[in-house]
Scaffold this motif. Sequence first.
Motif, mmCIF file in Angstrom:
data_model
loop_
_atom_site.group_PDB
_atom_site.id
_atom_site.type_symbol
_atom_site.label_atom_id
_atom_site.label_comp_id
_atom_site.label_asym_id
_atom_site.label_seq_id
_atom_site.Cartn_x
_atom_site.Cartn_y
_atom_site.Cartn_z
ATOM 1 N N TYR A 1 0.936 -0.987 0.108
ATOM 2 C CA TYR A 1 -0.059 0.240 0.004
ATOM 3 C C TYR A 1 1.232 1.313 -0.240
ATOM 4 C CZ TYR A 1 1.180 0.022 5.028
ATOM 5 O OH TYR A 1 1.881 0.484 6.474
ATOM 6 N N GLU A 2 0.090 2.435 0.009
ATOM 7 C CA GLU A 2 0.999 3.834 -0.232
ATOM 8 C C GLU A 2 0.382 5.089 -0.443
ATOM 9 O OE1 GLU A 2 4.769 5.800 -2.921
ATOM 10 O OE2 GLU A 2 3.790 4.269 -3.875
ATOM 11 N N PHE A 3 0.443 5.775 0.565
ATOM 12 C CA PHE A 3 -0.339 7.323 0.618
ATOM 13 C C PHE A 3 1.133 8.220 -0.215
ATOM 14 C CE2 PHE A 3 -0.366 4.800 5.162
ATOM 15 C CZ PHE A 3 -1.889 4.975 4.864
ATOM 16 N N TRP A 4 0.252 8.977 -1.030
ATOM 17 C CA TRP A 4 0.887 9.902 -2.308
ATOM 18 C C TRP A 4 -0.304 10.769 -2.061
ATOM 19 C CZ3 TRP A 4 -1.244 10.837 -6.960
ATOM 20 C CH2 TRP A 4 -2.254 9.245 -7.605
ATOM 21 N N ARG A 5 0.390 11.770 -2.062
ATOM 22 C CA ARG A 5 -0.488 13.381 -3.085
ATOM 23 C C ARG A 5 -1.081 13.019 -4.150
ATOM 24 N NH1 ARG A 5 -1.124 18.597 -4.151
ATOM 25 N NH2 ARG A 5 -1.474 20.041 -2.497
ATOM 26 N N ASP A 6 -1.750 13.801 -4.584
ATOM 27 C CA ASP A 6 -2.112 13.547 -6.263
ATOM 28 C C ASP A 6 -1.329 14.889 -7.023
ATOM 29 O OD1 ASP A 6 -3.389 13.821 -8.688
ATOM 30 O OD2 ASP A 6 -5.372 13.280 -8.023
ATOM 31 N N PRO A 7 -0.543 14.607 -7.876
ATOM 32 C CA PRO A 7 0.099 15.682 -8.687
ATOM 33 C C PRO A 7 -0.637 16.473 -9.053
ATOM 34 C CG PRO A 7 0.658 12.993 -9.691
ATOM 35 C CD PRO A 7 0.460 13.420 -8.659
ATOM 36 N N LYS A 8 -1.433 16.281 -9.569
ATOM 37 C CA LYS A 8 -2.941 17.019 -10.285
ATOM 38 C C LYS A 8 -2.929 18.130 -9.391
ATOM 39 C CE LYS A 8 -3.060 13.768 -14.341
ATOM 40 N NZ LYS A 8 -3.603 13.172 -15.135
#
Length: 104
Positions: A1-8
Amino acid sequence: YEFWRDPKADDNDSAPWRTTCTIITTEARDAAGRVHPRMPLAIPVADYDAWLDPAHEDADELRDLLVTPAAGHLVARPVSTAVNNVRNDGPGLIEEISPQQDTQ
């Protein structure tokens, strides 16, 4: 799993974070093979902590935790053909239907 910030996402976006995961598959060996040639591998409940521990970095040990679900642990059931479109999302996609109900 991963948490990431939507670059858009805009800097003012109140919900720019995404949680994603990957489903690791193998060749289908049970009733699921009637529907699709691949089936998910599983992690036994006793190994959840080891699998989810971000400090556990030994890929071979983690790979050994993956098992093919025993017969009867996965159930094949009819669902809407809406599952065939990646633009569709939501809990309704896994609701069992009769073939006559499929209206997408």
